[in-house]
Design an enzyme around this catalytic site. Structure first.
Site, PDB file in Angstrom:
ATOM      1  N   GLY A 373       2.303  14.825  -2.191  1.00  0.00           N
ATOM      2  CA  GLY A 373       2.970  13.651  -1.642  1.00  0.00           C
ATOM      3  C   GLY A 373       2.746  12.436  -2.510  1.00  0.00           C
ATOM      4  N   PRO A 374       3.413  11.346  -2.187  1.00  0.00           N
ATOM      5  CA  PRO A 374       3.283  10.115  -2.976  1.00  0.00           C
ATOM      6  C   PRO A 374       1.875   9.541  -2.892  1.00  0.00           C
ATOM      7  CG  PRO A 374       5.113  10.009  -1.405  1.00  0.00           C
ATOM      8  CD  PRO A 374       4.321  11.191  -1.052  1.00  0.00           C
ATOM      9  N   PRO A 375       1.540   8.643  -3.810  1.00  0.00           N
ATOM     10  CA  PRO A 375       0.211   8.001  -3.737  1.00  0.00           C
ATOM     11  C   PRO A 375       0.067   7.153  -2.480  1.00  0.00           C
ATOM     12  CG  PRO A 375       1.247   7.646  -5.891  1.00  0.00           C
ATOM     13  CD  PRO A 375       2.290   8.219  -5.004  1.00  0.00           C
ATOM     14  N   GLY A 376      -1.151   7.111  -1.959  1.00  0.00           N
ATOM     15  CA  GLY A 376      -1.448   6.210  -0.857  1.00  0.00           C
ATOM     16  C   GLY A 376      -1.107   6.722   0.523  1.00  0.00           C
ATOM     17  N   VAL A 377      -0.813   8.036   0.672  1.00  0.00           N
ATOM     18  CA  VAL A 377      -0.475   8.549   2.002  1.00  0.00           C
ATOM     19  C   VAL A 377      -1.674   9.218   2.676  1.00  0.00           C
ATOM     20  CG1 VAL A 377       1.971   8.821   1.499  1.00  0.00           C
ATOM     21  CG2 VAL A 377       0.413  10.700   1.006  1.00  0.00           C
ATOM     22  N   GLY A 378      -2.835   9.260   2.012  1.00  0.00           N
ATOM     23  CA  GLY A 378      -4.047   9.765   2.663  1.00  0.00           C
ATOM     24  C   GLY A 378      -4.405  11.188   2.306  1.00  0.00           C
ATOM     25  N   LYS A 379      -3.988  11.677   1.129  1.00  0.00           N
ATOM     26  CA  LYS A 379      -4.286  13.070   0.763  1.00  0.00           C
ATOM     27  C   LYS A 379      -5.787  13.279   0.556  1.00  0.00           C
ATOM     28  CE  LYS A 379      -1.597  13.021  -2.882  1.00  0.00           C
ATOM     29  NZ  LYS A 379      -1.110  11.641  -2.793  1.00  0.00           N
ATOM     30  N   THR A 380      -6.413  12.402  -0.201  1.00  0.00           N
ATOM     31  CA  THR A 380      -7.842  12.574  -0.506  1.00  0.00           C
ATOM     32  C   THR A 380      -8.704  12.369   0.729  1.00  0.00           C
ATOM     33  OG1 THR A 380      -7.441  11.798  -2.757  1.00  0.00           O
ATOM     34  CG2 THR A 380      -9.707  11.806  -1.991  1.00  0.00           C
ATOM     35  N   SER A 696      21.144  15.966  -8.212  1.00  0.00           N
ATOM     36  CA  SER A 696      21.474  15.500  -6.866  1.00  0.00           C
ATOM     37  C   SER A 696      22.342  14.252  -6.842  1.00  0.00           C
ATOM     38  CB  SER A 696      20.183  15.244  -6.070  1.00  0.00           C
ATOM     39  OG  SER A 696      19.437  14.213  -6.677  1.00  0.00           O
ATOM     40  N   LYS A 739      13.840  11.075   0.464  1.00  0.00           N
ATOM     41  CA  LYS A 739      15.025  10.270   0.173  1.00  0.00           C
ATOM     42  C   LYS A 739      15.473   9.478   1.395  1.00  0.00           C
ATOM     43  CE  LYS A 739      16.774  13.370  -3.444  1.00  0.00           C
ATOM     44  NZ  LYS A 739      17.803  14.356  -3.821  1.00  0.00           N
TER      45      LYS A 739
END
Length: 827
Positions: A373-380, A696, A739
């Site tokens: 996912g994009p940076p800053g979404v809480g993966k870590t 696309s 998107k």
């Protein structure tokens, strides 16, 4: 305090018979940490202002001063109620003023007194006294005489054990016939607590006082005997240690001459204990014992011995069999995940499924999860929450920029400074073999002449193989099956397919506006208030101001920049509070610009109007979805096509397909077949500094091209995504959820998507469904009818044997609609 000079003590006892005239009123000096008895002679260091004044007043009159102990020795300026009422009248024999302003006085205890009243309190205490006389004891009985003798003998024993006995002290003790004076002399030399000493001072019955001193003296004698024994043992041990050291040094010198070293035997014995304690696998134990035998035969200072020693150290310190016990309470885990993260329901559901299976089958192999996912979404932070919920240890390493295969698998032992790979290093660091092991940024691994780290990860991240993971340095199978590996990535395109196949990919899309607002108020704002030293009441941020920060000060899929903007507000308020301003601040829409400046991002749809040749496409990026504007223009020429905007090969092919479709259908658009023969077509995608690629944008480029050919504008609030073919079919694309979130941020009202992407609409959040109308299409004709303002088809298409149904556009299909449609197809 004790009398230090025996001649002084003798002179005091001899002067006791002299009559001493004591005044009724005298200055009071509180003393701490000591209770003064009669006949005591001790030096006092006087430093407090009141005490110095009391000494000076005493010296200016009869030299008598009342010495009473204060109850709390810490108190600097005690009040009358904080001073014992019974004390000792002392006579100042000598006084010296020291250079630092303090006074050193030699004081002799004369008689006991009782405070009747405080006459003066400033600048020092003056008190009125009554004498505190002992009760007469009369003729001593045999029992009392025996007690006095016992006190004398015990005192001599203590002094003997301490090495302080002398004939003068024995003479002094034998010369005292009164029980009270003997008790006072012995008590003044015992290390008593303040309360015990004060209790003795206040006893008027001499025999009772002597009895109590006798009990205390017996306790002191026992302590002194034990202390003397300890000191004797320590001296014997020191003597033995010195002797052993001397002999050992001699043996070492002899062995040195013979070329033999005793340290080798000690080192070997220590390694044997560590090998046994490590509980290694059978292969590891055999290898470590073999290396230990090699080490014993080597010269200890050789480079080969250092390599073997380092290898053994790693073997005995790796957690071969040490593991933490999983504590899995599914409800508690769910509460922990909900507490730390908002939303992310799909991810939480997968984690709870894994833990549920783990609870029922503890021997299951650890899965390899990959959060994308994009940076800053809480993966870590999700990985840390998983570790906390399972009561496991957490290890994180970053793979971004790693290009050396040895970083994963380690170096061969033959190299100087060789080390195991980062996987085994992490396990050694956490000291257990079943942690939650997070590998960040796996999509940013590189490769060069030193090897391919992603290939080295294939074995470690394969649940079927990692039970016997082999590191180049250790060169022994190590079981990684109990480790829960979690990968994070911004995109899967750069992850090798073989590695991607071993992982279970969980997509984490960006947050919607409403989710960001809830996250900000629940997590980000309280955390920034705490980190910037503020309190909750110092800052109140309105919902409208938070919405404005999200929409006009940040443009991201995650919440990292949002937290930075909130932190910026908190820092400015912290500065105001530090400058002494009122600590209650309200931040709203009207004053937000004072804290954050002018807005950084203006919603693009507010700046644009419906225009001819300007269409809105949708793009997927590593940081989330974005809108992509496509411009088309006609100019005199030879029927050629110009494409600009730093686009890749695939996107250029889509543009050519769109151009061919438009040229083939000129007649249907009411144009001559030769319209484009003398016209050049220029297609441009703005933001030329950013590379763009992918199929696309085909429908958006075709719509822009047909708009400029027909001269009819494209609706500004319509966006589209889909691949186009030469015959106008619309093919499916990826990243629809991201998107749609990007379109929501840009103010889009309608999104045209390929028909085959209907299944992906179930993943779109409900609030996005409410704000955006999704229109599935299968042909380019349907795109043009919805996107272009006006009818572009002046010539109707030929009738077909079966007229295709026009798709419903009143509402976006939900999960129930799709299920119903699938059921009908099944029938």
């Amino acid at each position: 305090m004790a009398v230090t000079d025996k001649d002084d003590l003798i002179s005091i006892i001899e002067e006791d018979d002299d009559d001493i005239e004591i005044p009724e009123e005298m200055p009071l000096m509180p003393v701490r940490d000591v209770v003064i008895f009669t006949d005591m002679l001790l030096p006092l260091f006087v430093g407090r202002d009141k005490s110095i004044k009391a000494v000076e007043d005493a010296m200016s009159s009869s030299r008598h001063i009342f010495l009473a102990t204060q109850k709390d020795p810490i108190t600097e300026n005690p009040k009358p109620e904080e001073i014992y009422t019974v004390g000792t009248v002392g006579k100042i024999l000598r006084m010296i003023k020291l250079p630092d302003g303090r006074i050193k006085a030699l004081v002799q205890g004369v008689a006991k007194g009782n405070i009747l009243e405080y006459v003066k309190k400033k600048p020092c205490f003056h008190v009125k006294l009554s004498m505190f006389e002992d009760d007469p004891c009369g003729e001593l009985s045999l029992e009392n005489q025996a007690m006095m003798r016992n006190v004398r003998e015990n005192s001599e024993k203590i002094l003997t054990l301490k090495g302080e006995v002398s004939s003068e002290i024995t003479t002094i003790l034998d010369s005292i016939e009164e029980p009270g004076r003997l008790a006072d002399l012995v008590a003044s030399n015992l290390k008593l607590k303040i309360e015990e000493a004060q209790e003795l001072l206040e006893l008027k019955d001499q025999l009772e006082r002597l009895k109590k001193v006798n009990d205390l003296l017996g306790r002191e004698l026992e302590l002194t005997v034990v202390q003397a024994k300890i000191q004797s043992d320590v001296r014997d041990e020191i003597s033995k240690t010195q002797r052993d050291y001397y002999l050992r040094e001699q043996v070492r010198a002899i062995n040195k001459e013979l070329g033999e070293f005793d340290e080798r035997a000690l080192e070997a014995e220590e390694y044997k204990k560590k090998i046994k304690k490590a509980k290694m696998s059978t292969a590891a134990k055999e290898e470590s014992e073999r290396q230990l035998r090699r080490l014993e035969q080597m010269h200890p200072d050789s480079s080969e011995a250092a390599i073997v020693r380092s290898y053994l150290d790693w073997l005995v310190e790796l957690p071969w069999s040490k593991a933490t016990k999983d504590s899995i309470d599914i409800k508690e885990v769910k509460a922990e995940l909900d507490k730390d993260h908002f939303g992310l329901d799909k991810v939480k559901e997968r984690i709870l499924e894994y833990l549920s299976v783990r609870k029922l089958n503890p021997k299951m192999k650890g899965p390899i999860l990959c959060f994308v996912g994009p940076p800053g979404v809480g993966k870590t932070s999700l990985g840390r929450s998983i570790a906390n919920s399972m009561k496991r240890k957490f290890i994180r390493i970053s793979l971004g920029g790693v290009r050396d295969e040895a970083e994963i698998r380690g170096h061969r032992r033959t190299y100087i400074g060789a080390l195991p790979g980062r996987i085994l290093q992490g396990l050694k660091q956490c000291e257990v073999n079943n942690p939650v092991f997070m590998m960040d940024e796996i999509d940013k691994l590189g490769s060069d002449f030193r090897g391919d780290p992603s290939s080295a990860l294939l074995e470690a991240l394969d649940p079927e193989q990692n039970s016997e993971f082999s590191d180049h340095y250790v060169n022994l199978p190590f079981d990684l099956s109990n480790v829960m590996f979690i990968m994070t990535a911004n995109m899967t395109d750069t992850i090798p397919s073989a590695l991607l196949d071993r992982m279970e990919v969980i997509e984490i899309a960006g947050y919607t506006h409403e989710e960001k607002e809830k996250i900000a108020f629940k997590y980000l704002l309280p955390r920034q208030i705490k980190e910037n030293g503020l309190k909750k009441e110092h800052l109140k941020l309105s919902s409208s101001a938070m919405a404005l920060i999200i929409s006009e000060y940040t443009a991201e899929a995650g919440v990292r920049n949002l937290e930075r903007e909130i932190g910026s507000i908190c820092r400015k308020i912290a500065r105001k509070i530090a400058e002494g301003k009122d600590g209650n601040f309200i931040v709203n829409v009207n004053n937000l610009s004072k804290y954050l400046g002018i807005p950084k991002y203006q919603p693009e749809m507010e700046q644009e109007q419906s225009q001819v040749g300007l269409s809105t496409g949708l793009a997927w990026t590593q940081i989330g979805g974005e809108v992509l504007y496509i411009e088309a223009s006609l100019l005199p020429g030879k029927g050629e096509m110009i494409i600009t905007g730093q686009i890749g090969e695939v996107m250029q092919e889509s543009a050519r397909a769109a151009f061919t479709y438009a040229k083939a259908n000129l007649g249907r658009f009411g144009m001559k077949e030769t319209f484009l023969d003398n016209q050049d077509v220029h297609i441009h995608i703005p933001a030329g500094a950013i590379p763009k690629d992918g199929p696309s944008a085909g429908t958006a480029m075709a719509a822009a091209l047909i708009s400029v050919i027909t001269g009819k504008p494209i609706k500004k609030d319509v966006a589209m995504s889909g691949e186009i073919t030469l015959r106008g079919r619309v093919l499916p694309v990826g990243g629809l959820k991201e998107k749609s979130l990007g379109a929501l941020r840009a103010g889009i009202k309608t999104i045209i998507v390929p028909e085959k992407n209907k299944k992906d609409l179930t993943e779109i959040p409900p609030n996005v469904h409410k704000a955006i109308r999704f229109l599935p299409v299968s042909q380019m004709e349907e795109v043009l009818k919805e996107a272009i303002d006006g009818d572009v088809f002046e010539i109707k298409p030929k009738k077909q044997s079966k007229k295709p149904q026009k798709p419903k556009v009143n509402k976006a299909p939900g999960p129930s609609d799709i299920k119903k449609e699938d059921d009908q197809k099944a029938e």
